[in-house]
Design an enzyme around this catalytic site. Structure first.
Site, PDB file in Angstrom:
ATOM      1  N   SER A  89      24.792  37.221  15.613  1.00  0.00           N
ATOM      2  CA  SER A  89      26.019  38.002  15.406  1.00  0.00           C
ATOM      3  C   SER A  89      26.367  38.780  16.667  1.00  0.00           C
ATOM      4  O   SER A  89      25.473  39.209  17.412  1.00  0.00           O
ATOM      5  CB  SER A  89      25.764  38.995  14.270  1.00  0.00           C
ATOM      6  OG  SER A  89      26.797  39.938  14.191  1.00  0.00           O
ATOM      7  N   TYR A 138      20.755  45.927  10.372  1.00  0.00           N
ATOM      8  CA  TYR A 138      21.166  44.514  10.264  1.00  0.00           C
ATOM      9  C   TYR A 138      21.185  43.864  11.657  1.00  0.00           C
ATOM     10  O   TYR A 138      20.609  42.793  11.865  1.00  0.00           O
ATOM     11  CB  TYR A 138      22.561  44.431   9.619  1.00  0.00           C
ATOM     12  CG  TYR A 138      23.223  43.085   9.815  1.00  0.00           C
ATOM     13  CD1 TYR A 138      22.751  41.953   9.148  1.00  0.00           C
ATOM     14  CD2 TYR A 138      24.319  42.938  10.680  1.00  0.00           C
ATOM     15  CE1 TYR A 138      23.354  40.712   9.339  1.00  0.00           C
ATOM     16  CE2 TYR A 138      24.922  41.707  10.870  1.00  0.00           C
ATOM     17  CZ  TYR A 138      24.433  40.600  10.200  1.00  0.00           C
ATOM     18  OH  TYR A 138      25.025  39.370  10.396  1.00  0.00           O
ATOM     19  N   LYS A 190      18.837  40.679  13.523  1.00  0.00           N
ATOM     20  CA  LYS A 190      19.338  39.493  14.245  1.00  0.00           C
ATOM     21  C   LYS A 190      18.733  39.431  15.648  1.00  0.00           C
ATOM     22  O   LYS A 190      18.360  38.356  16.131  1.00  0.00           O
ATOM     23  CB  LYS A 190      20.871  39.527  14.328  1.00  0.00           C
ATOM     24  CG  LYS A 190      21.561  39.349  12.990  1.00  0.00           C
ATOM     25  CD  LYS A 190      21.390  37.939  12.451  1.00  0.00           C
ATOM     26  CE  LYS A 190      21.940  37.767  11.055  1.00  0.00           C
ATOM     27  NZ  LYS A 190      21.674  36.459  10.460  1.00  0.00           N
TER      28      LYS A 190
HETATM   29  P1  NAD Z   1      26.954  34.950   2.874  1.00  0.00           P
HETATM   30  O1  NAD Z   1      26.331  36.122   2.220  1.00  0.00           O
HETATM   31  O2  NAD Z   1      28.156  34.353   2.245  1.00  0.00           O
HETATM   32  O3  NAD Z   1      25.862  33.796   3.078  1.00  0.00           O
HETATM   33  C1  NAD Z   1      24.489  34.058   3.177  1.00  0.00           C
HETATM   34  C2  NAD Z   1      23.812  33.249   2.082  1.00  0.00           C
HETATM   35  O4  NAD Z   1      22.401  33.504   2.128  1.00  0.00           O
HETATM   36  C3  NAD Z   1      24.308  33.652   0.692  1.00  0.00           C
HETATM   37  O5  NAD Z   1      24.746  32.516  -0.006  1.00  0.00           O
HETATM   38  C4  NAD Z   1      23.088  34.271   0.037  1.00  0.00           C
HETATM   39  O6  NAD Z   1      23.042  34.025  -1.360  1.00  0.00           O
HETATM   40  C5  NAD Z   1      21.962  33.598   0.796  1.00  0.00           C
HETATM   41  N1  NAD Z   1      20.728  34.377   0.764  1.00  0.00           N
HETATM   42  C6  NAD Z   1      20.560  35.711   0.914  1.00  0.00           C
HETATM   43  N2  NAD Z   1      19.260  36.028   0.797  1.00  0.00           N
HETATM   44  C7  NAD Z   1      18.595  34.869   0.579  1.00  0.00           C
HETATM   45  C8  NAD Z   1      17.229  34.542   0.366  1.00  0.00           C
HETATM   46  N3  NAD Z   1      16.281  35.499   0.327  1.00  0.00           N
HETATM   47  N4  NAD Z   1      16.883  33.259   0.170  1.00  0.00           N
HETATM   48  C9  NAD Z   1      17.827  32.278   0.177  1.00  0.00           C
HETATM   49  N5  NAD Z   1      19.136  32.531   0.359  1.00  0.00           N
HETATM   50  C10 NAD Z   1      19.515  33.807   0.556  1.00  0.00           C
HETATM   51  O7  NAD Z   1      27.248  35.366   4.370  1.00  0.00           O
HETATM   52  P2  NAD Z   1      28.003  34.559   5.503  1.00  0.00           P
HETATM   53  O8  NAD Z   1      29.181  35.364   5.894  1.00  0.00           O
HETATM   54  O9  NAD Z   1      28.163  33.160   5.112  1.00  0.00           O
HETATM   55  O10 NAD Z   1      26.936  34.677   6.667  1.00  0.00           O
HETATM   56  C11 NAD Z   1      26.051  33.611   6.961  1.00  0.00           C
HETATM   57  C12 NAD Z   1      25.175  34.015   8.139  1.00  0.00           C
HETATM   58  O11 NAD Z   1      26.011  34.333   9.250  1.00  0.00           O
HETATM   59  C13 NAD Z   1      24.314  35.234   7.892  1.00  0.00           C
HETATM   60  O12 NAD Z   1      23.069  35.022   8.527  1.00  0.00           O
HETATM   61  C14 NAD Z   1      25.080  36.352   8.563  1.00  0.00           C
HETATM   62  O13 NAD Z   1      24.214  37.368   8.982  1.00  0.00           O
HETATM   63  C15 NAD Z   1      25.676  35.627   9.753  1.00  0.00           C
HETATM   64  N6  NAD Z   1      26.895  36.253  10.262  1.00  0.00           N
HETATM   65  C16 NAD Z   1      27.975  36.419   9.447  1.00  0.00           C
HETATM   66  C17 NAD Z   1      29.137  37.012   9.957  1.00  0.00           C
HETATM   67  C18 NAD Z   1      30.322  37.239   9.063  1.00  0.00           C
HETATM   68  O14 NAD Z   1      31.164  38.082   9.413  1.00  0.00           O
HETATM   69  N7  NAD Z   1      30.485  36.535   7.951  1.00  0.00           N
HETATM   70  C19 NAD Z   1      29.197  37.414  11.295  1.00  0.00           C
HETATM   71  C20 NAD Z   1      28.077  37.216  12.104  1.00  0.00           C
HETATM   72  C21 NAD Z   1      26.926  36.623  11.579  1.00  0.00           C
HETATM   73  C1  WQD Z   2      37.300  44.897  11.518  1.00  0.00           C
HETATM   74  C2  WQD Z   2      38.126  46.053  12.053  1.00  0.00           C
HETATM   75  C3  WQD Z   2      37.359  48.177  11.250  1.00  0.00           C
HETATM   76  C4  WQD Z   2      38.269  47.513   7.071  1.00  0.00           C
HETATM   77  C5  WQD Z   2      31.599  43.138  10.582  1.00  0.00           C
HETATM   78  C6  WQD Z   2      30.148  43.365  10.846  1.00  0.00           C
HETATM   79  C7  WQD Z   2      29.669  42.420  11.922  1.00  0.00           C
HETATM   80  C8  WQD Z   2      29.990  40.971  11.586  1.00  0.00           C
HETATM   81  C9  WQD Z   2      31.427  40.804  11.227  1.00  0.00           C
HETATM   82  C10 WQD Z   2      28.045  40.057  10.499  1.00  0.00           C
HETATM   83  C11 WQD Z   2      37.263  47.239  12.449  1.00  0.00           C
HETATM   84  C12 WQD Z   2      38.759  47.887  10.744  1.00  0.00           C
HETATM   85  C13 WQD Z   2      38.152  47.356   8.431  1.00  0.00           C
HETATM   86  C14 WQD Z   2      39.172  48.498   6.559  1.00  0.00           C
HETATM   87  C15 WQD Z   2      39.810  49.033   8.829  1.00  0.00           C
HETATM   88  N1  WQD Z   2      29.241  40.528  10.457  1.00  0.00           N
HETATM   89  N2  WQD Z   2      38.908  48.108   9.294  1.00  0.00           N
HETATM   90  N3  WQD Z   2      39.916  49.206   7.475  1.00  0.00           N
HETATM   91  O1  WQD Z   2      33.045  45.779  11.372  1.00  0.00           O
HETATM   92  O2  WQD Z   2      34.175  44.313  13.111  1.00  0.00           O
HETATM   93  O3  WQD Z   2      32.325  43.417  11.769  1.00  0.00           O
HETATM   94  O4  WQD Z   2      31.808  41.764  10.222  1.00  0.00           O
HETATM   95  O5  WQD Z   2      27.324  39.872  11.436  1.00  0.00           O
HETATM   96  O6  WQD Z   2      28.313  42.614  12.030  1.00  0.00           O
HETATM   97  O7  WQD Z   2      29.970  44.704  11.240  1.00  0.00           O
HETATM   98  O8  WQD Z   2      34.479  43.802  10.682  1.00  0.00           O
HETATM   99  O9  WQD Z   2      36.255  43.361   9.081  1.00  0.00           O
HETATM  100  O10 WQD Z   2      34.752  45.357   8.700  1.00  0.00           O
HETATM  101  O11 WQD Z   2      36.386  45.412  10.553  1.00  0.00           O
HETATM  102  O12 WQD Z   2      40.496  49.703   9.584  1.00  0.00           O
HETATM  103  O13 WQD Z   2      39.280  48.696   5.349  1.00  0.00           O
HETATM  104  O14 WQD Z   2      38.970  46.522  10.982  1.00  0.00           O
HETATM  105  O15 WQD Z   2      37.195  49.517  11.553  1.00  0.00           O
HETATM  106  O16 WQD Z   2      37.871  47.833  13.552  1.00  0.00           O
HETATM  107  P1  WQD Z   2      33.509  44.460  11.796  1.00  0.00           P
HETATM  108  P2  WQD Z   2      35.460  44.463   9.655  1.00  0.00           P
END
Ligand code: NAD
Ligand code: WQD
Length: 366
Positions: free
Chosen positions: A126, A154, A158
């Site tokens: 991430s 979190y 990572k």
């Molecule tokens: P998500 O929660 O939809 O997907 C994660 C999946 O992992 C879920 O289906 C959940 O049920 C499963 N899970 C959780 N704990 C588990 C366990 N103990 N055993 C088996 N399965 C388990 O989230 P996502 O948005 O699809 O994210 C997927 C990956 O990408 C994650 O590793 C997240 O940290 C990373 N990521 C997501 C974002 C984002 O904004 N969506 C950004 C950066 C990184």
């Molecule tokens: C986006 C922008 C908020 C909601 C998160 C995780 C990051 C990654 C992606 C997993 C920011 C603003 C938001 C609201 C607002 N996930 N905002 N009002 O925080 O950039 O990233 O998701 O790895 O780790 O932190 O995403 O969508 O929450 O926010 O003003 O109700 O929108 O402050 O500037 P963020 P977000």
């Protein structure tokens, strides 16, 4: 083509990547414990592409169960590891759960991979690993060698997983070299993919993001305001040093993100790079107000909002330098912010109950 194991395969990014893999001709074995997703996403995958992955409901930390999946599928040739807990706020409340699932879960996975001689891994990292990159003015947009100083539990999980994959894969590679029989054997390769802000849904309108506990991310919140489930958007501060005072993020359509995984997988198999990190972002920054405007246009309605105080832990600018992925993986984003808003709007306006309802018949291809 062999099979790809997708952990977290029913989740948001895991389900879209599973769809892309199946459409590209891979066989997919998916595992998930359904903590934050449901198996209906697999039905939607099948509705879209006519194929579905083989699915196992299991916990990533259950080593015997995971090992059993590798034993049953001896053709697994790579792993894409999404399974994790991912809420920044929650990670400060229950950090041990985050360390357990995200770090110990990965250790279990790596042990199974080693036992079954599966040597290619794509890991969901991430942009959060960079922490507040605005402290380094020449590091915006953020390159992969920007210092990693995550500011929440979190993000730290990572970062630690990135380090442990590197240590483990390098050790495995050294051991393989020492064993005479493996002199020409497989290399150990891992892609650490640092996602910026994934968003959007499938253009069909029948597949999208449906976390079990709801989402506080900007686009889902905008969607909920647009359909009247929330009264207004709270803008977390408009006194930042940006063009309109609101924070800047790099939003990337989930279909582009899924394609990035296929590009990384192919690169690992062909170039054998060892362990390497790539940003997956568009390279373009968008402010909260710009997003508000784009989403209002897609939804065809005004979105009420109110400026409230800054959100703890937020950083001004998270925009990717995306050139490494373009140069090496031959991957770049193809879809725009407008596409992401339109697709998300089609999803949320047609499926108010997400996966807890049948997909609207009018959207399902016959
Ligand atoms: P998500 O929660 O939809 O997907 C994660 C999946 O992992 C879920 O289906 C959940 O049920 C499963 N899970 C959780 N704990 C588990 C366990 N103990 N055993 C088996 N399965 C388990 O989230 P996502 O948005 O699809 O994210 C997927 C990956 O990408 C994650 O590793 C997240 O940290 C990373 N990521 C997501 C974002 C984002 O904004 N969506 C950004 C950066 C990184
Ligand atoms: C986006 C922008 C908020 C909601 C998160 C995780 C990051 C990654 C992606 C997993 C920011 C603003 C938001 C609201 C607002 N996930 N905002 N009002 O925080 O950039 O990233 O998701 O790895 O780790 O932190 O995403 O969508 O929450 O926010 O003003 O109700 O929108 O402050 O500037 P963020 P977000």
């Amino acid at each position: 083509m062999g099979s790809i194991l997708v952990t977290g395969g029913t989740g948001y990014l895991g389900s879209f990547t599973t769809l892309a893999l199946l459409q590209a001709g891979y066989k997919v074995v998916a595992i998930d414990n359904l903590h934050n997703s449901c198996s209906e996403s697999l039905n939607r995958i099948e509705l879209i592409c006519g194929k579905r992955p083989e699915f196992y409901e299991l916990d990533i930390t259950d080593e015997a169960a995971l090992d059993g999946v590798f034993s049953e599928h001896s053709d697994i040739e790579g792993v894409i590891h999404f399974a994790a807990l991912k809420s920044v706020g929650e990670s400060s409340e229950i950090p041990l759960n985050y360390y357990h699932v995200n770090i110990y879960g990965t250790i279990v996975l790596l042990r199974c991979m080693a036992r079954h001689n599966v040597t290619n891994l794509v890991f969901s990292s991430s942009a959060t690993v960079y922490g507040d990159a605005t402290r380094f003015p020449d590091m915006i947009p953020i390159p992969e060698d920007c210092p990693r100083e995550p500011e929440n539990p979190y993000g730290r999980t990572k970062h630690v997983v990135e380090l442990l994959i590197k240590d483990h894969f390098e050790a495995q590679a050294r051991q393989a070299k020492r064993r005479a029989c493996d002199r020409n054997g497989k290399q150990w390769n891992a892609a650490l993919l640092r996602y910026f802000n994934p968003c959007g849904a499938h253009p069909s309108g029948i597949m999208g993001e449906d976390p079990r506990g709801g989402s506080l991310n900007l686009i889902p919140v905008l969607g909920h305001v647009a359909v009247g489930k929330l009264e207004k958007l709270s803008v977390f501060g408009d006194d930042y040093d940006s063009i309109d005072g609101t924070m800047i993020r790099d939003y990337i359509h989930v279909l582009d993100l899924a394609d990035g995984h296929l590009a990384a997988l192919k690169y690992l198999q062909v170039a054998q790079p060892g362990v390497r990190a790539w940003n997956l972002g568009s390279g373009t920054g968008t402010t909260v107000y710009q997003m508000l405007k784009a989403f209002s246009r897609a939804a065809g309605r005004d979105i009420p909002y109110q400026v409230v105080g800054r959100r703890a832990g937020d950083v001004l600018n998270l925009t990717a330098r995306a050139s490494r992925a373009t140069d090496e993986l031959q991957w770049t984003t193809r879809l725009t912010l407008e596409d992401a808003c339109a697709d998300f709007w089609r999803w949320i306006s047609n499926n108010p109950k997400g996966y807890d309802q049948d997909p609207p018949a009018i959207l399902v291809k016959r």
